[in-house]
Motif scaffolding. Structure first.
Motif, PDB file in Angstrom:
ATOM      1  N   LEU A  53       0.823  -1.211   0.000  1.00 46.19           N
ATOM      2  CA  LEU A  53       0.000   0.000   0.000  1.00 46.19           C
ATOM      3  C   LEU A  53       0.856   1.259   0.000  1.00 46.19           C
ATOM      4  O   LEU A  53       0.481   2.276  -0.603  1.00 46.19           O
ATOM      5  N   SER A  54       2.006   1.201   0.670  1.00 50.47           N
ATOM      6  CA  SER A  54       2.849   2.395   0.786  1.00 50.47           C
ATOM      7  C   SER A  54       3.450   2.828  -0.548  1.00 50.47           C
ATOM      8  O   SER A  54       4.000   3.930  -0.649  1.00 50.47           O
ATOM      9  N   GLN A  55       3.339   1.973  -1.580  1.00 57.53           N
ATOM     10  CA  GLN A  55       3.798   2.358  -2.912  1.00 57.53           C
ATOM     11  C   GLN A  55       2.847   3.354  -3.573  1.00 57.53           C
ATOM     12  O   GLN A  55       3.245   4.123  -4.453  1.00 57.53           O
ATOM     13  N   PHE A  56       1.569   3.312  -3.165  1.00 54.83           N
ATOM     14  CA  PHE A  56       0.529   4.035  -3.883  1.00 54.83           C
ATOM     15  C   PHE A  56       0.044   5.281  -3.148  1.00 54.83           C
ATOM     16  O   PHE A  56      -0.445   6.216  -3.770  1.00 54.83           O
ATOM     17  N   PHE A  57       0.134   5.274  -1.822  1.00 58.34           N
ATOM     18  CA  PHE A  57      -0.237   6.442  -1.028  1.00 58.34           C
ATOM     19  C   PHE A  57       0.445   6.305   0.322  1.00 58.34           C
ATOM     20  O   PHE A  57       0.806   5.210   0.756  1.00 58.34           O
ATOM     21  N   THR A  58       0.640   7.436   0.970  1.00 55.96           N
ATOM     22  CA  THR A  58       1.314   7.441   2.259  1.00 55.96           C
ATOM     23  C   THR A  58       0.362   6.991   3.357  1.00 55.96           C
ATOM     24  O   THR A  58      -0.742   7.531   3.498  1.00 55.96           O
ATOM     25  N   LEU A  59       0.774   6.001   4.098  1.00 58.56           N
ATOM     26  CA  LEU A  59       0.020   5.549   5.265  1.00 58.56           C
ATOM     27  C   LEU A  59       0.385   6.439   6.446  1.00 58.56           C
ATOM     28  O   LEU A  59       1.559   6.655   6.734  1.00 58.56           O
ATOM     29  N   MET A  60      -0.642   6.944   7.119  1.00 58.86           N
ATOM     30  CA  MET A  60      -0.437   7.885   8.212  1.00 58.86           C
ATOM     31  C   MET A  60      -0.798   7.248   9.554  1.00 58.86           C
ATOM     32  O   MET A  60      -1.634   6.333   9.617  1.00 58.86           O
ATOM     33  N   PRO A  61      -0.190   7.721  10.644  1.00 58.04           N
ATOM     34  CA  PRO A  61      -0.552   7.202  11.961  1.00 58.04           C
ATOM     35  C   PRO A  61      -2.055   7.289  12.212  1.00 58.04           C
ATOM     36  O   PRO A  61      -2.677   8.319  11.967  1.00 58.04           O
ATOM     37  N   GLY A  62      -2.624   6.190  12.674  1.00 57.02           N
ATOM     38  CA  GLY A  62      -4.060   6.112  12.908  1.00 57.02           C
ATOM     39  C   GLY A  62      -4.834   5.492  11.769  1.00 57.02           C
ATOM     40  O   GLY A  62      -5.993   5.105  11.948  1.00 57.02           O
ATOM     41  N   ASP A  63      -4.230   5.392  10.577  1.00 57.69           N
ATOM     42  CA  ASP A  63      -4.908   4.740   9.457  1.00 57.69           C
ATOM     43  C   ASP A  63      -5.188   3.281   9.796  1.00 57.69           C
ATOM     44  O   ASP A  63      -4.408   2.621  10.496  1.00 57.69           O
ATOM     45  N   ILE A  64      -6.303   2.779   9.265  1.00 57.73           N
ATOM     46  CA  ILE A  64      -6.752   1.411   9.538  1.00 57.73           C
ATOM     47  C   ILE A  64      -6.730   0.611   8.240  1.00 57.73           C
ATOM     48  O   ILE A  64      -7.195   1.089   7.204  1.00 57.73           O
ATOM     49  N   ILE A  65      -6.202  -0.597   8.306  1.00 59.53           N
ATOM     50  CA  ILE A  65      -6.244  -1.526   7.176  1.00 59.53           C
ATOM     51  C   ILE A  65      -6.985  -2.769   7.640  1.00 59.53           C
ATOM     52  O   ILE A  65      -6.623  -3.374   8.657  1.00 59.53           O
ATOM     53  N   THR A  66      -8.006  -3.169   6.920  1.00 57.42           N
ATOM     54  CA  THR A  66      -8.698  -4.426   7.213  1.00 57.42           C
ATOM     55  C   THR A  66      -8.313  -5.415   6.118  1.00 57.42           C
ATOM     56  O   THR A  66      -8.335  -5.093   4.931  1.00 57.42           O
ATOM     57  N   THR A  67      -7.909  -6.625   6.505  1.00 56.48           N
ATOM     58  CA  THR A  67      -7.036  -7.437   5.669  1.00 56.48           C
ATOM     59  C   THR A  67      -7.675  -8.628   4.971  1.00 56.48           C
ATOM     60  O   THR A  67      -6.974  -9.487   4.436  1.00 56.48           O
ATOM     61  N   GLY A  68      -9.011  -8.676   4.926  1.00 51.04           N
ATOM     62  CA  GLY A  68      -9.661  -9.782   4.232  1.00 51.04           C
ATOM     63  C   GLY A  68     -10.273 -10.782   5.186  1.00 51.04           C
ATOM     64  O   GLY A  68      -9.961 -10.815   6.381  1.00 51.04           O
ATOM     65  N   THR A  69     -11.157 -11.613   4.640  1.00 53.00           N
ATOM     66  CA  THR A  69     -11.938 -12.525   5.485  1.00 53.00           C
ATOM     67  C   THR A  69     -11.798 -13.970   5.036  1.00 53.00           C
ATOM     68  O   THR A  69     -11.643 -14.243   3.841  1.00 53.00           O
ATOM     69  N   PRO A  70     -11.859 -14.917   5.980  1.00 55.45           N
ATOM     70  CA  PRO A  70     -11.896 -16.335   5.620  1.00 55.45           C
ATOM     71  C   PRO A  70     -13.274 -16.727   5.102  1.00 55.45           C
ATOM     72  O   PRO A  70     -14.208 -15.915   5.129  1.00 55.45           O
ATOM     73  N   PRO A  71     -13.460 -17.955   4.619  1.00 55.65           N
ATOM     74  CA  PRO A  71     -14.767 -18.361   4.097  1.00 55.65           C
ATOM     75  C   PRO A  71     -15.822 -18.432   5.186  1.00 55.65           C
ATOM     76  O   PRO A  71     -15.522 -18.429   6.375  1.00 55.65           O
ATOM     77  N   GLY A  72     -17.085 -18.492   4.730  1.00 60.19           N
ATOM     78  CA  GLY A  72     -18.196 -18.603   5.650  1.00 60.19           C
ATOM     79  C   GLY A  72     -19.126 -17.412   5.618  1.00 60.19           C
ATOM     80  O   GLY A  72     -20.006 -17.287   6.475  1.00 60.19           O
ATOM     81  N   VAL A  73     -18.948 -16.522   4.623  1.00 63.59           N
ATOM     82  CA  VAL A  73     -19.850 -15.383   4.514  1.00 63.59           C
ATOM     83  C   VAL A  73     -21.186 -15.830   3.932  1.00 63.59           C
ATOM     84  O   VAL A  73     -21.300 -16.882   3.302  1.00 63.59           O
ATOM     85  N   GLY A  74     -22.207 -15.000   4.136  1.00 63.06           N
ATOM     86  CA  GLY A  74     -23.548 -15.366   3.687  1.00 63.06           C
ATOM     87  C   GLY A  74     -23.666 -15.538   2.194  1.00 63.06           C
ATOM     88  O   GLY A  74     -24.414 -16.394   1.706  1.00 63.06           O
ATOM     89  N   MET A  75     -22.913 -14.725   1.440  1.00 66.11           N
ATOM     90  CA  MET A  75     -22.955 -14.801  -0.016  1.00 66.11           C
ATOM     91  C   MET A  75     -22.502 -16.160  -0.531  1.00 66.11           C
ATOM     92  O   MET A  75     -22.960 -16.630  -1.576  1.00 66.11           O
ATOM     93  N   GLY A  76     -21.605 -16.816   0.221  1.00 64.11           N
ATOM     94  CA  GLY A  76     -21.058 -18.088  -0.217  1.00 64.11           C
ATOM     95  C   GLY A  76     -21.863 -19.302   0.205  1.00 64.11           C
ATOM     96  O   GLY A  76     -21.556 -20.427  -0.199  1.00 64.11           O
ATOM     97  N   MET A  77     -22.901 -19.093   0.999  1.00 62.25           N
ATOM     98  CA  MET A  77     -23.714 -20.222   1.462  1.00 62.25           C
ATOM     99  C   MET A  77     -24.665 -20.708   0.370  1.00 62.25           C
ATOM    100  O   MET A  77     -24.998 -19.970  -0.550  1.00 62.25           O
ATOM    101  N   LYS A  78     -25.074 -21.944   0.488  1.00 64.73           N
ATOM    102  CA  LYS A  78     -26.059 -22.523  -0.431  1.00 64.73           C
ATOM    103  C   LYS A  78     -27.205 -23.111   0.381  1.00 64.73           C
ATOM    104  O   LYS A  78     -27.026 -24.164   0.998  1.00 64.73           O
ATOM    105  N   PRO A  79     -28.370 -22.476   0.400  1.00 67.15           N
ATOM    106  CA  PRO A  79     -28.676 -21.196  -0.249  1.00 67.15           C
ATOM    107  C   PRO A  79     -28.009 -20.030   0.479  1.00 67.15           C
ATOM    108  O   PRO A  79     -27.592 -20.163   1.633  1.00 67.15           O
ATOM    109  N   GLN A  80     -27.916 -18.902  -0.215  1.00 66.57           N
ATOM    110  CA  GLN A  80     -27.311 -17.728   0.391  1.00 66.57           C
ATOM    111  C   GLN A  80     -28.125 -17.270   1.603  1.00 66.57           C
ATOM    112  O   GLN A  80     -29.340 -17.452   1.674  1.00 66.57           O
TER     113      GLN A  80
END
Length: 281
Positions: free
Chosen positions: A227-254
């Motif tokens: 990320l630091s290649q594209f914009f400067t990360l500043m103190p206090g900035d938050i990065i959320t890094t992705g989720t494992p499986p099990g979200v509602g969209m992936g269920m059958k049925p959803q």
């Protein structure tokens, strides 16, 4: 340390947990938990203070977002290969980057409000990374030195807005309350390896997500340096890094969120959140 913010919305005070899990007031030491107070120098100063010497906060106050006034709330998509598979999408060759507007940030136990006509609001437990030192064009080997700490995040998503409305992920990720953060910011000295943390989410008491940060496609150090290649990360900035499986969209049925649902989510060593779902007016 486990730093936190407590009190009514917009009037939160800084605090720290003591060894017994009780809140101690930090407002006599610092004004807030923010980019200005989570620098390495500031955290070193705070670490020297014995929590037991600080005023005890009695009762059970509301817990607010664990960092105040971040400039940026950055998110990484499809960062677990098995989640990409359940989304019917390929594993990306580089991190997928989008933003959640900071107006979506809420406390870890605040109600989640879904949009008035939402039919596809979804849940995502994620590891949050909070920047402590300005980062611009840094190398991967230096990246973790720029991190102040970690937290639990629920990256809520309205899938219709995200996927079916001309492909703009940000508008599916930024509704008010779609970014519960906390309960606390856990400083890096208490997290030996951010790539060895269990994370999970329960919906109405049933565990639907059960994963580990060890299965991330791109680890925390890679993400911060990238990320630091594209914009400067500043103190206090938050990065959320992705989720494992099990979200509602992936269920059958959803299965998507509806008023009255209760989500309970946690990450090993970083604390637990719980939110009730209500429909916005």
């Amino acid at each position: 340390m486990k730093l936190l913010r407590y009190g009514a919305k917009g009037k939160e005070k800084p605090g720290v947990l003591d060894k017994e899990g009780r809140i101690r007031d930090l407002s006599g030491i610092i004004a807030d938990i923010s980019g200005e107070t989570i620098s390495p120098k500031s955290l070193t100063r705070l670490a020297k203070i014995k929590p037991e010497s600080l005023p005890l906060v009695r009762g059970t106050p509301r817990i607010g977002p664990c960092v105040a006034n971040p400039q940026k709330f950055i998110a990484i998509g499809l960062n677990y290969s098995d989640h990409a598979a359940e989304s019917n999408l390929p594993v990306p060759p580089e991190p997928v980057v989008f933003t959640k507007h900071v107006s979506c940030i809420s406390g870890p136990d605040d109600d989640v409000t879904i949009p008035p006509k939402s039919k596809k609001s979804d849940w995502e437990v994620e590891l949050g990374v909070i920047i402590g030192t300005r980062a611009k064009n840094i190398k991967k080997k230096d990246a973790l030195a720029h991190v102040a700490g970690y937290c639990t995040i629920n990256d809520l998503s309205e899938r219709e807005f995200q996927i079916e409305r001309a492909g703009q992920w940000t508008k599916g990720k930024s509704y008010d309350t779609f970014g519960p953060i906390g309960p606390w910011l856990v400083t890096t000295d208490e997290v030996k390896d951010p790539q060895k943390l269990k994370l999970w989410l329960e919906l109405n008491g049933k565990k639907v997500q059960d994963g580990s940060t060890s299965t991330m496609v791109f680890g925390v150090a890679h993400i911060v340096a990238y990320l630091s290649q594209f914009f400067t990360l500043m103190p206090g900035d938050i990065i959320t890094t992705g989720t494992p499986p099990g979200v509602g969209m992936g269920m059958k049925p959803q299965r998507f969120l509806k008023p009255g649902d209760v989500m309970r989510i946690g990450i090993e060593g970083l604390g637990v959140q719980q939110q009730k779902v209500v429909r916005d007016k």
